[in-house]
Scaffold this motif. Structure first.
Motif, mmCIF file in Angstrom:
data_model
loop_
_atom_site.group_PDB
_atom_site.id
_atom_site.type_symbol
_atom_site.label_atom_id
_atom_site.label_comp_id
_atom_site.label_asym_id
_atom_site.label_seq_id
_atom_site.Cartn_x
_atom_site.Cartn_y
_atom_site.Cartn_z
ATOM 1 N N GLY A 61 1.079 -1.027 0.048
ATOM 2 C CA GLY A 61 -0.103 -0.267 -0.361
ATOM 3 C C GLY A 61 0.895 0.906 0.157
ATOM 4 O O GLY A 61 0.245 2.154 -0.454
ATOM 5 N N PHE A 62 1.541 1.150 0.620
ATOM 6 C CA PHE A 62 2.889 2.235 0.806
ATOM 7 C C PHE A 62 3.223 3.222 -0.550
ATOM 8 O O PHE A 62 4.170 3.905 -0.756
ATOM 9 N N LEU A 63 3.349 1.731 -1.771
ATOM 10 C CA LEU A 63 4.434 2.138 -3.143
ATOM 11 C C LEU A 63 3.825 2.854 -3.965
ATOM 12 O O LEU A 63 4.691 4.231 -4.715
ATOM 13 N N PRO A 64 2.225 3.643 -4.365
ATOM 14 C CA PRO A 64 2.425 4.752 -4.806
ATOM 15 C C PRO A 64 2.809 5.952 -3.612
ATOM 16 O O PRO A 64 2.993 6.794 -4.927
ATOM 17 N N PHE A 65 2.491 5.951 -2.693
ATOM 18 C CA PHE A 65 3.170 7.220 -2.136
ATOM 19 C C PHE A 65 4.190 7.722 -1.991
ATOM 20 O O PHE A 65 4.949 8.304 -2.644
ATOM 21 N N ALA A 66 5.022 5.919 -2.518
ATOM 22 C CA ALA A 66 6.589 6.438 -2.453
ATOM 23 C C ALA A 66 7.059 6.872 -4.043
ATOM 24 O O ALA A 66 7.810 7.579 -3.698
ATOM 25 N N ILE A 67 6.638 6.292 -4.531
ATOM 26 C CA ILE A 67 6.591 6.402 -5.790
ATOM 27 C C ILE A 67 6.562 8.053 -6.341
ATOM 28 O O ILE A 67 7.097 8.367 -7.015
ATOM 29 N N GLY A 68 5.558 8.712 -5.672
ATOM 30 C CA GLY A 68 5.510 10.056 -5.852
ATOM 31 C C GLY A 68 6.114 10.941 -5.676
ATOM 32 O O GLY A 68 6.435 11.561 -5.380
ATOM 33 N N CYS A 69 6.367 10.377 -3.724
ATOM 34 C CA CYS A 69 7.720 11.234 -3.667
ATOM 35 C C CYS A 69 9.160 11.017 -3.801
ATOM 36 O O CYS A 69 9.695 12.555 -4.268
ATOM 37 N N SER A 70 9.097 9.927 -4.180
ATOM 38 C CA SER A 70 10.264 9.776 -5.467
ATOM 39 C C SER A 70 10.707 10.541 -6.400
ATOM 40 O O SER A 70 11.779 11.356 -6.542
ATOM 41 N N PHE A 71 9.394 11.082 -7.264
ATOM 42 C CA PHE A 71 10.088 11.269 -8.549
ATOM 43 C C PHE A 71 9.671 13.025 -8.263
ATOM 44 O O PHE A 71 10.621 13.734 -8.972
ATOM 45 N N VAL A 72 9.429 13.213 -7.289
ATOM 46 C CA VAL A 72 8.981 15.016 -6.862
ATOM 47 C C VAL A 72 10.946 14.935 -6.194
ATOM 48 O O VAL A 72 11.416 16.174 -6.769
ATOM 49 N N LEU A 73 11.204 14.666 -5.150
ATOM 50 C CA LEU A 73 12.790 14.160 -5.085
ATOM 51 C C LEU A 73 13.417 14.123 -6.343
ATOM 52 O O LEU A 73 14.993 15.098 -6.440
ATOM 53 N N ILE A 74 13.220 13.418 -7.192
ATOM 54 C CA ILE A 74 14.338 14.004 -8.213
ATOM 55 C C ILE A 74 14.583 14.886 -9.058
ATOM 56 O O ILE A 74 15.693 14.589 -9.699
ATOM 57 N N SER A 75 13.552 14.889 -9.088
ATOM 58 C CA SER A 75 13.223 16.067 -10.420
ATOM 59 C C SER A 75 13.502 16.900 -9.430
ATOM 60 O O SER A 75 14.378 18.351 -9.757
ATOM 61 N N PHE A 76 13.809 17.383 -8.187
ATOM 62 C CA PHE A 76 14.417 18.828 -7.541
ATOM 63 C C PHE A 76 15.398 18.157 -7.512
ATOM 64 O O PHE A 76 16.895 19.104 -7.729
#
Length: 111
Positions: A61-76
């Protein structure tokens, strides 16, 4: 930011992709009150809650949130090391660059 990074040019397709990517974090439209990056994180959080509580996928269940936060962090991180070039910037971004770096209003990269 060094002038070499500002002078760097990219292929037209790459520039178009980078412009769309940066617009996820710099939304200048007056009609949209929410930052698109915040929407990405919020929607991924809601998906995580739905998966965990609604469907019983507690293990994943944590995967969508982890992927969304990772995308934002990697982008920054990416845009910290590879910022927009001068030709990719809009006029508002160029004005902000001049303001924050205390440059004259008529300053141009090619002068």
């Amino acid at each position: 930011m060094s002038l070499e990074k500002l002078k760097k040019s990219y292929k037209p397709n790459v520039s178009k992709f980078r412009r769309k990517w940066i617009n996820l974090f710099r939304d200048y439209s007056k009609k949209n009150k929410l930052q698109p990056s915040a929407v990405i994180v919020f929607v991924s959080f809601i998906l995580s809650v739905i998966m965990s509580v609604g469907f019983g996928y507690n293990k994943y269940g944590f995967l969508p949130f982890a992927i969304g936060c990772s995308f934002v962090l990697i982008s920054f991180i990416y845009f910290r090391f590879f910022p927009l070039s001068w030709e990719e910037m809009t006029e508002e971004e160029k004005e902000a660059y001049r303001f924050f770096n205390r440059l004259p209003k008529d300053w141009d990269l090619n002068k």
